[in-house]
Design a protein around this motif. Structure first.
Motif, PDB file in Angstrom:
ATOM      1  N   THR A 188      -8.872  -8.200   1.698  1.00 34.37           N
ATOM      2  CA  THR A 188      -7.690  -9.036   1.488  1.00 34.37           C
ATOM      3  C   THR A 188      -7.654  -9.707   0.114  1.00 34.37           C
ATOM      4  N   PRO A 189      -8.755 -10.262  -0.396  1.00 32.79           N
ATOM      5  CA  PRO A 189      -8.686 -10.900  -1.728  1.00 32.79           C
ATOM      6  C   PRO A 189      -8.201  -9.975  -2.840  1.00 32.79           C
ATOM      7  N   PRO A 190      -8.635  -8.703  -2.904  1.00 27.94           N
ATOM      8  CA  PRO A 190      -8.084  -7.838  -3.953  1.00 27.94           C
ATOM      9  C   PRO A 190      -6.578  -7.653  -3.854  1.00 27.94           C
ATOM     10  N   THR A 191      -6.049  -7.613  -2.627  1.00 27.36           N
ATOM     11  CA  THR A 191      -4.597  -7.503  -2.465  1.00 27.36           C
ATOM     12  C   THR A 191      -3.904  -8.756  -2.979  1.00 27.36           C
ATOM     13  N   ALA A 192      -4.492  -9.918  -2.667  1.00 27.67           N
ATOM     14  CA  ALA A 192      -3.921 -11.176  -3.162  1.00 27.67           C
ATOM     15  C   ALA A 192      -3.912 -11.207  -4.686  1.00 27.67           C
ATOM     16  N   LEU A 193      -5.004 -10.770  -5.287  1.00 26.69           N
ATOM     17  CA  LEU A 193      -5.087 -10.762  -6.748  1.00 26.69           C
ATOM     18  C   LEU A 193      -4.075  -9.791  -7.347  1.00 26.69           C
ATOM     19  N   ALA A 194      -3.840  -8.666  -6.689  1.00 25.38           N
ATOM     20  CA  ALA A 194      -2.855  -7.704  -7.195  1.00 25.38           C
ATOM     21  C   ALA A 194      -1.456  -8.315  -7.199  1.00 25.38           C
ATOM     22  N   ILE A 195      -1.124  -9.031  -6.138  1.00 26.03           N
ATOM     23  CA  ILE A 195       0.196  -9.668  -6.076  1.00 26.03           C
ATOM     24  C   ILE A 195       0.321 -10.753  -7.139  1.00 26.03           C
ATOM     25  N   LEU A 196      -0.725 -11.537  -7.318  1.00 24.54           N
ATOM     26  CA  LEU A 196      -0.707 -12.573  -8.356  1.00 24.54           C
ATOM     27  C   LEU A 196      -0.555 -11.955  -9.744  1.00 24.54           C
ATOM     28  N   GLN A 197      -1.254 -10.847  -9.991  1.00 27.08           N
ATOM     29  CA  GLN A 197      -1.154 -10.177 -11.286  1.00 27.08           C
ATOM     30  C   GLN A 197       0.234  -9.590 -11.487  1.00 27.08           C
ATOM     31  N   ALA A 198       0.800  -9.003 -10.432  1.00 26.14           N
ATOM     32  CA  ALA A 198       2.152  -8.442 -10.535  1.00 26.14           C
ATOM     33  C   ALA A 198       3.177  -9.536 -10.824  1.00 26.14           C
ATOM     34  N   ALA A 199       2.968 -10.713 -10.271  1.00 29.48           N
ATOM     35  CA  ALA A 199       3.879 -11.827 -10.522  1.00 29.48           C
ATOM     36  C   ALA A 199       3.759 -12.331 -11.950  1.00 29.48           C
ATOM     37  N   ARG A 200       2.541 -12.286 -12.500  1.00 27.24           N
ATOM     38  CA  ARG A 200       2.335 -12.784 -13.868  1.00 27.24           C
ATOM     39  C   ARG A 200       2.957 -11.851 -14.901  1.00 27.24           C
ATOM     40  N   GLU A 201       2.919 -10.547 -14.706  1.00 29.97           N
ATOM     41  CA  GLU A 201       3.276  -9.634 -15.796  1.00 29.97           C
ATOM     42  C   GLU A 201       4.744  -9.672 -16.235  1.00 29.97           C
ATOM     43  N   PRO A 202       5.790  -9.628 -15.446  1.00 27.57           N
ATOM     44  CA  PRO A 202       5.840  -9.282 -14.034  1.00 27.57           C
ATOM     45  C   PRO A 202       6.031  -7.775 -13.865  1.00 27.57           C
ATOM     46  N   LEU A 203       5.573  -7.271 -12.705  1.00 27.36           N
ATOM     47  CA  LEU A 203       5.787  -5.872 -12.332  1.00 27.36           C
ATOM     48  C   LEU A 203       6.810  -5.860 -11.194  1.00 27.36           C
ATOM     49  N   ASP A 204       8.062  -5.766 -11.546  1.00 24.84           N
ATOM     50  CA  ASP A 204       9.123  -5.861 -10.547  1.00 24.84           C
ATOM     51  C   ASP A 204       9.218  -4.630  -9.659  1.00 24.84           C
ATOM     52  N   ASN A 205       8.548  -3.547 -10.040  1.00 27.12           N
ATOM     53  CA  ASN A 205       8.596  -2.317  -9.242  1.00 27.12           C
ATOM     54  C   ASN A 205       7.382  -2.176  -8.331  1.00 27.12           C
ATOM     55  N   PHE A 206       6.620  -3.242  -8.174  1.00 32.94           N
ATOM     56  CA  PHE A 206       5.410  -3.215  -7.337  1.00 32.94           C
ATOM     57  C   PHE A 206       5.607  -4.095  -6.110  1.00 32.94           C
ATOM     58  N   SER A 207       5.207  -3.588  -4.942  1.00 34.89           N
ATOM     59  CA  SER A 207       5.242  -4.393  -3.720  1.00 34.89           C
ATOM     60  C   SER A 207       4.118  -3.933  -2.794  1.00 34.89           C
ATOM     61  N   VAL A 208       3.909  -4.707  -1.730  1.00 35.45           N
ATOM     62  CA  VAL A 208       2.788  -4.467  -0.811  1.00 35.45           C
ATOM     63  C   VAL A 208       3.295  -4.395   0.618  1.00 35.45           C
ATOM     64  N   LEU A 209       2.900  -3.360   1.334  1.00 31.47           N
ATOM     65  CA  LEU A 209       3.098  -3.287   2.779  1.00 31.47           C
ATOM     66  C   LEU A 209       1.830  -3.851   3.403  1.00 31.47           C
ATOM     67  N   CYS A 210       1.895  -5.098   3.839  1.00 30.36           N
ATOM     68  CA  CYS A 210       0.704  -5.859   4.210  1.00 30.36           C
ATOM     69  C   CYS A 210       0.336  -5.647   5.677  1.00 30.36           C
ATOM     70  N   CYS A 211      -0.878  -5.145   5.911  1.00 30.28           N
ATOM     71  CA  CYS A 211      -1.396  -4.950   7.267  1.00 30.28           C
ATOM     72  C   CYS A 211      -2.818  -5.485   7.372  1.00 30.28           C
ATOM     73  N   HIS A 212      -3.095  -6.592   6.693  1.00 28.68           N
ATOM     74  CA  HIS A 212      -4.420  -7.198   6.745  1.00 28.68           C
ATOM     75  C   HIS A 212      -4.594  -7.974   8.051  1.00 28.68           C
ATOM     76  N   VAL A 213      -5.731  -7.780   8.699  1.00 29.05           N
ATOM     77  CA  VAL A 213      -6.010  -8.417   9.984  1.00 29.05           C
ATOM     78  C   VAL A 213      -7.244  -9.299   9.889  1.00 29.05           C
ATOM     79  N   LEU A 214      -7.431 -10.158  10.895  1.00 24.97           N
ATOM     80  CA  LEU A 214      -8.447 -11.209  10.851  1.00 24.97           C
ATOM     81  C   LEU A 214      -9.491 -11.024  11.947  1.00 24.97           C
ATOM     82  N   THR A 215     -10.734 -11.256  11.588  1.00 20.34           N
ATOM     83  CA  THR A 215     -11.857 -10.998  12.490  1.00 20.34           C
ATOM     84  C   THR A 215     -11.977 -11.994  13.641  1.00 20.34           C
TER      85      THR A 215
END
Length: 376
Positions: A147-174
């Protein structure tokens, strides 16, 4: 190699096995669930059941991120690739998970979908940079480890910005999944098995620490020992669990102290909390709908949420009726209890997700021959 060779020492394994045999009380049976698929593979690969006394039983848990991914989520990813024309990026072990209508991401790629295997979220970001005229969706799966790498990818996409990038999120919790195994309504359908304690996941715990398991251990009176993935780690964890059961204790102990602390990785937790929030409910393959067991992207980062961007909705799809993945993920059945295991369902032709993933229980039993021991 440090932290590898010394944790695979055969003589030490025999010593630990002897201690387990002596500590296990005569006439008492012990049933421990190894939550993580990595532990299941270690147990099968190194033949650990052969070292344990017959009164100690290991039960498979639902800690395989690919195995618990429901068909409906795979269908969403396939729809994005085939109907929306996106470049879909995902990890390799997701490509062959069965979806509806005999499809998988691999088969959807053969039908013309632009589906690409990546090794990290950085690869997906680079693909978005290299293809500014195309929409790029990262199909994000996994427990707290990924999950942290996905969060960092979204944060990086927001900073650049990469408007053509998105995430289909299916992260689950232990922690939610461990709780659900013990008290879910589906227990009436699948039945249940006595569980005296849990071997807690290794990689997940490096992120969240051992603290989140403490309320669970106290409330359900089930000891938890966090363990690494090497055979000696697992044997030591079993020894520690037997000691707790014999003493009537239900505590969280950390065998994997070389990598796991009580508080975990605070920086990773902060990034996760910044980008994600709890999903009200999320369907797991084999477990049904589990409340507050997954993450979704916060509204403040909604521009990078593929579900919002493409207005796609989740639809539940029943599993193949011949497949026993649901019962196997709950620990109610073993892979060899499934009628199609090793015949119709093989790694080359997987019917269920438990045979697909490198962490799946069926794949472990098939690969390392544990299914031959029908009396285990």
């Amino acid at each position: 190699m440090k932290y590898i060779d010394e944790f695979r020492d055969g003589d030490v394994a025999q010593t630990l096995a002897g201690k387990i045999a002596r500590l296990a009380q005569p006439g008492r049976h012990y049933s421990f669930m190894e939550f993580c698929g990595g532990h299941t593979h270690a147990i099968s690969r190194y033949g650990l059941p052969d070292l344990l006394p017959p009164t100690v039983r290991m039960v498979h848990g639902p800690g395989c991120p690919v195995c618990v991914l429901p068909m409906g989520r795979i269908d969403m990813a396939i729809a994005l690739a085939l109907n929306e024309g996106v470049i879909l990026c995902t990890y390799g072990d997701t490509l062959r998970v069965p979806a509806s209508d005999g499809l998988s991401l691999m088969k959807a790629k053969a039908r013309g979908g632009d589906i690409r295997m990546v090794y990290s979220t950085l690869d997906a970001l680079q693909i978005a940079r290299d293809n500014p005229q195309r929409q790029v969706v990262f199909f994000a799966i996994g427990f707290e480890t990924t999950t942290p790498p996905t969060a960092l990818a979204i944060l990086q996409a927001a900073r650049e910005p990469l408007d053509n990038f998105s995430v289909l999120c299916c992260h689950v919790l232990t922690p939610a999944a461990i709780t659900h195994v013990l008290e879910s309504p589906e227990v009436r359908q699948w039945g249940t098995v006595p569980i005296d304690g849990f071997i807690g996941p290794a990689h997940v715990s490096t992120v969240i620490g051992s603290r989140p398991y403490e309320p669970f251990a106290a409330h359900y009176r089930k000891p938890v020992v966090i363990a690494g993935f090497e055979p000696l780690d697992v044997l030591q964890a079993i020894l520690m669990l037997i000691g707790q059961v014999n003493d009537g204790r239900a505590e969280v102990e950390n065998e994997f102290s070389r990598a796991v602390s009580r508080d975990g990785n605070k920086k990773a937790q902060d990034r996760m909390a910044e980008v994600f929030e709890l999903h009200h409910e999320f369907e797991w393959r084999g477990l049904g709908t589990v409340p507050e067991s997954a993450l979704k992207i916060r509204e403040s980062y909604g521009n990078f949420d593929a579900e919002r961007r493409f207005k796609i909705a989740y639809q539940s799809v029943p599993d193949n009726k011949a497949c026993e993945c649901g019962a196997i993920l709950r620990g109610v059945k073993r892979p060899q209890d499934c009628k199609i295991f090793g015949t119709v369902c093989t790694p080359e032709n997987p019917v269920g997700s438990c045979m697909v993933s490198s962490e799946g229980a069926c794949a472990a039993h098939y690969s390392y021959g544990r299914y031959q021991d029908m009396a285990a």
